[in-house]
Every structure is written in structure tokens, then in C-alpha cells.
Design a protein around this motif. Structure first.
Motif, PDB file in Angstrom:
ATOM      1  N   VAL A  22      49.219  91.834  59.442  1.00 32.31           N
ATOM      2  CA  VAL A  22      47.878  91.558  58.916  1.00 32.31           C
ATOM      3  C   VAL A  22      47.856  91.562  57.391  1.00 32.31           C
ATOM      4  N   ARG A  23      49.002  91.620  56.766  1.00 34.38           N
ATOM      5  CA  ARG A  23      49.042  91.660  55.298  1.00 34.38           C
ATOM      6  C   ARG A  23      48.789  90.299  54.672  1.00 34.38           C
ATOM      7  N   ALA A  24      49.096  89.240  55.389  1.00 32.29           N
ATOM      8  CA  ALA A  24      48.888  87.883  54.873  1.00 32.29           C
ATOM      9  C   ALA A  24      47.804  87.194  55.697  1.00 32.29           C
ATOM     10  N   PRO A  25      47.071  86.262  55.093  1.00 31.71           N
ATOM     11  CA  PRO A  25      46.044  85.545  55.857  1.00 31.71           C
ATOM     12  C   PRO A  25      46.672  84.639  56.912  1.00 31.71           C
ATOM     13  N   ILE A  26      45.826  84.106  57.749  1.00 34.67           N
ATOM     14  CA  ILE A  26      46.303  83.197  58.800  1.00 34.67           C
ATOM     15  C   ILE A  26      46.932  81.966  58.148  1.00 34.67           C
ATOM     16  N   GLY A  27      48.152  81.644  58.537  1.00 34.40           N
ATOM     17  CA  GLY A  27      48.827  80.462  58.021  1.00 34.40           C
ATOM     18  C   GLY A  27      48.694  79.295  58.990  1.00 34.40           C
ATOM     19  N   ARG A  28      48.831  78.081  58.474  1.00 36.20           N
ATOM     20  CA  ARG A  28      48.806  76.886  59.321  1.00 36.20           C
ATOM     21  C   ARG A  28      50.239  76.384  59.482  1.00 36.20           C
ATOM     22  N   ALA A  29      50.718  76.403  60.694  1.00 40.01           N
ATOM     23  CA  ALA A  29      52.102  76.001  60.949  1.00 40.01           C
ATOM     24  C   ALA A  29      52.281  74.508  60.726  1.00 40.01           C
ATOM     25  N   PRO A  30      53.400  74.104  60.160  1.00 36.96           N
ATOM     26  CA  PRO A  30      53.648  72.669  59.991  1.00 36.96           C
ATOM     27  C   PRO A  30      53.817  71.993  61.354  1.00 36.96           C
ATOM     28  N   MET A  31      53.429  70.723  61.400  1.00 30.24           N
ATOM     29  CA  MET A  31      53.522  69.990  62.659  1.00 30.24           C
ATOM     30  C   MET A  31      54.986  69.650  62.950  1.00 30.24           C
ATOM     31  N   PRO A  32      55.502  70.055  64.098  1.00 26.22           N
ATOM     32  CA  PRO A  32      56.892  69.727  64.431  1.00 26.22           C
ATOM     33  C   PRO A  32      57.024  68.246  64.817  1.00 26.22           C
ATOM     34  N   GLU A  33      58.253  67.772  64.851  1.00 26.56           N
ATOM     35  CA  GLU A  33      58.494  66.369  65.201  1.00 26.56           C
ATOM     36  C   GLU A  33      58.302  66.124  66.701  1.00 26.56           C
ATOM     37  N   ARG A  34      58.474  67.167  67.512  1.00 30.36           N
ATOM     38  CA  ARG A  34      58.426  67.000  68.967  1.00 30.36           C
ATOM     39  C   ARG A  34      57.583  68.115  69.572  1.00 30.36           C
ATOM     40  N   LEU A  35      56.675  67.744  70.448  1.00 30.23           N
ATOM     41  CA  LEU A  35      55.799  68.701  71.117  1.00 30.23           C
ATOM     42  C   LEU A  35      55.968  68.575  72.626  1.00 30.23           C
ATOM     43  N   VAL A  36      56.056  69.715  73.295  1.00 30.66           N
ATOM     44  CA  VAL A  36      56.172  69.743  74.754  1.00 30.66           C
ATOM     45  C   VAL A  36      54.900  70.405  75.286  1.00 30.66           C
TER      46      VAL A  36
END
Length: 568
Positions: A22-36
Motif C-alpha cells: 500500500v506504499r504506492a498508488p494503484i498502477g496501470r499495467a501495460p497492455m500485453p501483446e497477447r490476452l487469454v
């Protein structure tokens, strides 16, 4: 005036391990090339694919439609091309494959046309259908379709709506950070649920080890002008369980045989409320969620990730340490070890824990039960786990059910306090699986027996119908065929005919073939059949007598013809 709190039986206080993430704010993950994206991510019906191989899909587009009321749609987390619709590794302890849509991202992240709605002007049933089509499910871990919970009991008026922000499992902090940063969305979503269920009170329960979240939620409630109560509850695992939190806040105990709505109360997770608000206000289906990455990693943190991102891509965001040997989904009390890193993040994924021998040492060897009763004192459902253990171990499943095996929520409190280090929850899961398997076998056997009996009944019915048809035909032939009387008159009028000896008639009748008996013929048709048989024999005898008379007449005519012929 402080809200009166109640206690639930048992519970434990494990180390929380929540500070690091909880020390850092919510991050936005980068979009991967492949999604399942697995199609089945909820309790209930399995969504059916509605896209084809090679289709281009947009972000938020439906790729799996709900097939029953207790089901929820599945959507594309980004724009791209469908590269496969095939079984992929499931995010489940079994590691069995599940039908999934594999999407290759195009990097454009292009949305569908989003259509916000004014839910206040719509019929409640239409709002529920919108939430189903938006893929909304319980994000606290149960993943039960939320729209199916938004109908109040017809017999019991709704008294309380509980919004669950307790988050009692160690390591998990996704709800804590959501309440800190997006409290307004939670309050607005709770207002939607309030309008659909019409309770008298809305209670937001948060464990008292989250002071920042409590303050943020109280501020959000005041800013929205709502009368919701934000209540700090004592930190004690499993206070975050729906039944336990309902008990703490309202004093109501929900039996296993009833739904909470039968008691005039309903419970939703804070993340579910936030997602409902975004689905109706912005037209955004459930395509992402906040997931905690914690444990043996260099950078523990909460991330908003697209559903379908593989575990391998996700854990790279936190840089696992070299001695990491396995990964858990969920908390250490109720979570499970992931079968592989190619499994995707799904709607039920609230936390991924990188484990190491130091963080989670190997369990000591299992020792015999000493019947100390510690497990019974810790059980929040007031069961007797040591008795359930003995019955499960002895495969006495009937007795285990008598001791309310299926009331167990598998929280792990009993195993946590067991001095003999017995993995009690594993025994209970084994017993439940065996009982479910036997029930399935029993239902299959009953179904097979019903099919067999139906087939036999059908065969008997067809035989009886056939016998009845034959009997009716024979009776009609005997009544309508005048051949016996018609053949008797010409025979008597012939001058060359002589009475047939009784022996000849008897022999002809005896030589005449008889029709075989019809199986299953009704006894009532016996007299009619014998009359027909006698008429047929008489007809045959008359024909034989007529032929004999004709032969005798021909023989008598030959000498007369020879005497009158001219000489050659």
C-alpha cells in the motif's frame, strides 16, 4: 451514536503482511501483446463464444454471451484480432483446460461505442439485464453474477444493504487501495444497489486496521450527500466473509439453508459496487480489475490489469526474487497454488503472492489428532472440525454430512490453530468432492434406470397395440366374409357332385394349415378367431370336394367321346 457491533464465534489473527503493497498508488499495467480470456469466469452458466477466428474485436466488445440468468457476459479487454478459440490452461488448482478466446492486441486500445444509461428512469429488471450483459460478478472472490443478487425477497422486506470492505485475508490490499483512491465510485455504486433493493439502511463495513480507507469512505459518503454508515469492525479473520460481516454489523446469522435476502439483508463487495457504477454511468463492461502483487517480490504493489493478462506478464511488474518457488492466487488462508504461469488473470483474481521457502516454510509432518478442541473453538461456523476430520478420513461421508460438512466455508481457521499440523481443509474438500461425485453417479444411474423402464413400457405398449389390431382384423374378416355359404350352394346344385365322405372332409380340414397364434393376443378374441378358423376350413373342404367331383365327371365322359369319333 456509535453503531452496535456483534461478535461471531471463533476466528484467528494471522500476521497481515499488508504494509508493503500500500506504499504506492494503484498502477496501470501495460497492455500485453497477447490476452487469454476464459469464457467461464463466474459461478453458474458458461458463456458461449460469439466471435470467430480472425475477427477483429474492439475494447469492451462482447466475446461470450450469458447463456442463463445465473451467468454473465465476457468482453474483450482491448482491441485486436481473435487468434484462437480453444482450451487454455485454467486459473484453477486442477490446471485443467478451459475454453478461452485468445486475442492479439493491435496497440490501438479502440473502444466500442459506449452508451451510458439513466438507470433511475429504467425498470429494475432492465437494469439487472444491463449489469448481466456488462459481465458484473462479485469481485470479492465468489464471482457470483451480481444481477441475480439484486432481487429482494418477496416475503421479507429488505432491512440492510452491507457493502463489504473488510478485506481480512493477509497480503490482499486491492480493496483497501480502491477505497482510498476511488471512494466516490463505491458510494455511487452502493446507491445503485440501494435503489434496486430498497433497504432501510446501507452499512459499509471496514476492518479497523485500514484507517485511511475508513476516512476516505466517510469523506466520499459526505460528499455524495448520502446517509450511508461507514463502520469500523474489529480486525479478526474471517470478518470479511459475507455471513461473518453480516453477523458483526446486524447480529443476524444466515443459516446455510437460506439466502441472506430471506433474512432481510444483502452483501456486496466494494469493487463490485465500483464496477456497477462504471458499467451504468460510463457504459464500461467489466474488462479489468485491481490485483495485489505481493510476497517475495522487489516491488509489491496494486495494479489495475486487463482480464486475460497472463500471470507471467503480471509478476514481471514486481520483479520476483531469485528464491521464489511458486505462486498463489488469493490469500494464504483460502488461496491456492497456481498450476502454471501461462494461466490468465480472471475476474476472481484479487491477489497474486510470490512464495518462497522463507516466506512459507514447508509444513511440519502431520501428526495424529489429539482431540484438543482448538479447531472447534476457532471455527466461525461453530462446527466440530475434529469430528469432520475423522469421518472424512474414514470415508464415512453420511456421518460427515450429519455434522454439517457443507456448512464449512473452508476458511482455514481450524488448520491454522491445529497443534498436530493436520491439513483439515484438504480433508473436507476431499469429502465434499466424493459426496458430489457420488451424487452425480446416483443421478446418472437414476436417469439410466428411468430410460430403461420407459423403453420397456414402450415395447409392452407397442406389443399390446399390435395384438389388439390383429384381433380386430380377424373379427372383422369373420363377420364380413360369406365364403363358407357361397361355396356350399354351387356344390349341392351340381348333378355330378356326390356327398364327400366324412373321412375326406375331416382329412382335408386336418391337412389345412393353421395360422400361428399371435403373441400377446387378448383372451376376448379367442371365440372370434375360432369362428374364422372354422369358416376357413369349411371353405377348403368345399374346394377339395368340388375338385374331386370335376375329376369324376371328366373320367366318365372319356369312353363316350372315344365311341363317337370317325375312323381315320
Amino acid at each position: 451514536m456509535p453503531h452496535k457491533l456483534f461478535r461471531f464465534n471463533g476466528g484467528v489473527k494471522p500476521a497481515t503482511h499488508k504494509t508493503d503493497s500500500v506504499r504506492a498508488p494503484i498502477g496501470r499495467a501495460p497492455m500485453p501483446e497477447r490476452l487469454v480470456v476464459p469464457l467461464h469466469q463466474n459461478i453458474g452458466g458458461k458463456p458461449q463464444p460469439c466471435v470467430a477466428l480472425g475477427d477483429r474485436v474492439l475494447k469492451g466488445q462482447v466475446i461470450g454471451t450469458a447463456d442463463h440468468w445465473v451467468s454473465a457476459a465476457v468482453h474483450a479487454p482491448t482491441s485486436g484480432t481473435v487468434r484462437a478459440i480453444e482450451p487454455q490452461l485454467a486459473t484453477h488448482p486442477s490446471g485443467l483446460p478451459t475454453l478461452s478466446v485468445v486475442i492479439e492486441a493491435d496497440g490501438k486500445d479502440e473502444w466500442i461505442e459506449r452508451r451510458p444509461v439513466d438507470y433511475a428512469s429504467m425498470a429494475p429488471e432492465s437494469v439487472r439485464e444491463l449489469l448481466r450483459d456488462a459481465g458484473l460478478v462479485g469481485l470479492g472472490g465468489a464471482v457470483f453474477p451480481s444481477h441475480a443478487k439484486l432481487s429482494a425477497s418477496k416475503k421479507t422486506p429488505m432491512e440492510e444493504l452491507v457493502i463489504n470492505g473488510a478485506e481480512c485475508e493477509p497480503f490482499i490490499t486491492c480493496d483497501d487501495m480502491l477505497m482510498r483512491e476511488r471512494g466516490e465510485e463505491i458510494v455511487r455504486g452502493a446507491g445503485i444497489f440501494r435503489d434496486l433493493l430498497e433497504p432501510k439502511r446501507v452499512l459499509i463495513g471496514i476492518e479497523d486496521n485500514k484507517p485511511e480507507a475508513i476516512a476516505a469512505m466517510r469523506e466520499a459518503v459526505a460528499a455524495a450527500g448520502e446517509s450511508f454508515e461507514v463502520i469500523a469492525v474489529p480486525t479478526r479473520y474471517p470478518a470479511g466473509g459475507a455471513k461473518q460481516l453480516i453477523s458483526v454489523l446486524t447480529g443476524k446469522e444466515v443459516p446455510s439453508s437460506k439466502r441472506s435476502t430471506d433474512m432481510g439483508v444483502q452483501c456486496f463487495n466494494v469493487a463490485t459496487a465500483s464496477s456497477a457504477y462504471r458499467a451504468l454511468t460510463f457504459g464500461e463492461p467489466l474488462i479489468s480489475r485491481i490485483v495485489t502483487l505481493a510476497g517475495n517480490v522487489e516491488q509489491p504493489r496494486n495494479w489495475e490489469v486487463p482480464l486475460g493478462m497472463t500471470i507471467r506478464d503480471f509478476i514481471a511488474l514486481g520483479t520476483p526474487r531469485a528464491d521464489t518457488n511458486r505462486y498463489l492466487m488469493g490469500g494464504p488462508m483460502m488461496g491456492f497454488e497456481l498450476p502454471g504461469l501461462d494461466a490468465p488473470l480472471i475476474k476472481a483474481s484479487n491477489c497474486i503472492i510470490a512464495a518462497s521457502p522463507k516466506l512459507f516454510p514447508p509444513p511440519p509432518p502431520e501428526m495424529p489428532c489429539i482431540r484438543c478442541g482448538s479447531c472447534a473453538r476457532a471455527c466461525p461456523h461453530e462446527l466440530q472440525p475434529f469430528e469432520l476430520y475423522w469421518f472424512s478420513r474414514a470415508a464415512n461421508f453420511g456421518k460427515a454430512q450429519e455434522y454439517h460438512l457443507f456448512d464449512c466455508i473452508e476458511c482455514g481457521c481450524c488448520a491454522f490453530v491445529c497443534p498436530s499440523h493436520i491439513p483439515l481443509v484438504q480433508y473436507f474438500r476431499y469429502a465434499k468432492g466424493e459426496i458430489w461425485g457420488r451424487e452425480r453417479d446416483k443421478k446418472a444411474a437414476e436417469s439410466a434406470r428411468a430410460r430403461f423402464e420407459f423403453r420397456n413400457a414402450r415395447d409392452e405398449r407397442e406389443k399390446a397395440e399390435k395384438a389388439e389390431r390383429l384381433a380386430r382384423a380377424a373379427a372383422a374378416k369373420a363377420a364380413d366374409n360369406p365364403l363358407a355359404s357361397a361355396t356350399a350352394a354351387p356344390t349341392a346344385a351340381s348333378p355330378a357332385a356326390t356327398p364327400a365322405p366324412a373321412a375326406a372332409v375331416t382329412a382335408a380340414a386336418a391337412a389345412a394349415p393353421t395360422s400361428p397364434a399371435v403373441p400377446g393376443e387378448a383372451p376376448a378374441a379367442t371365440g372370434e378367431a375360432s369362428e374364422a378358423e372354422r369358416a376357413r376350413k369349411a371353405m377348403i373342404a368345399a374346394a377339395v370336394e368340388r375338385a374331386r367331383a370335376q375329376r369324376e365327371a371328366a373320367a366318365a365322359a372319356r369312353p363316350h367321346d372315344a365311341a363317337t369319333s370317325p375312323e381315320q
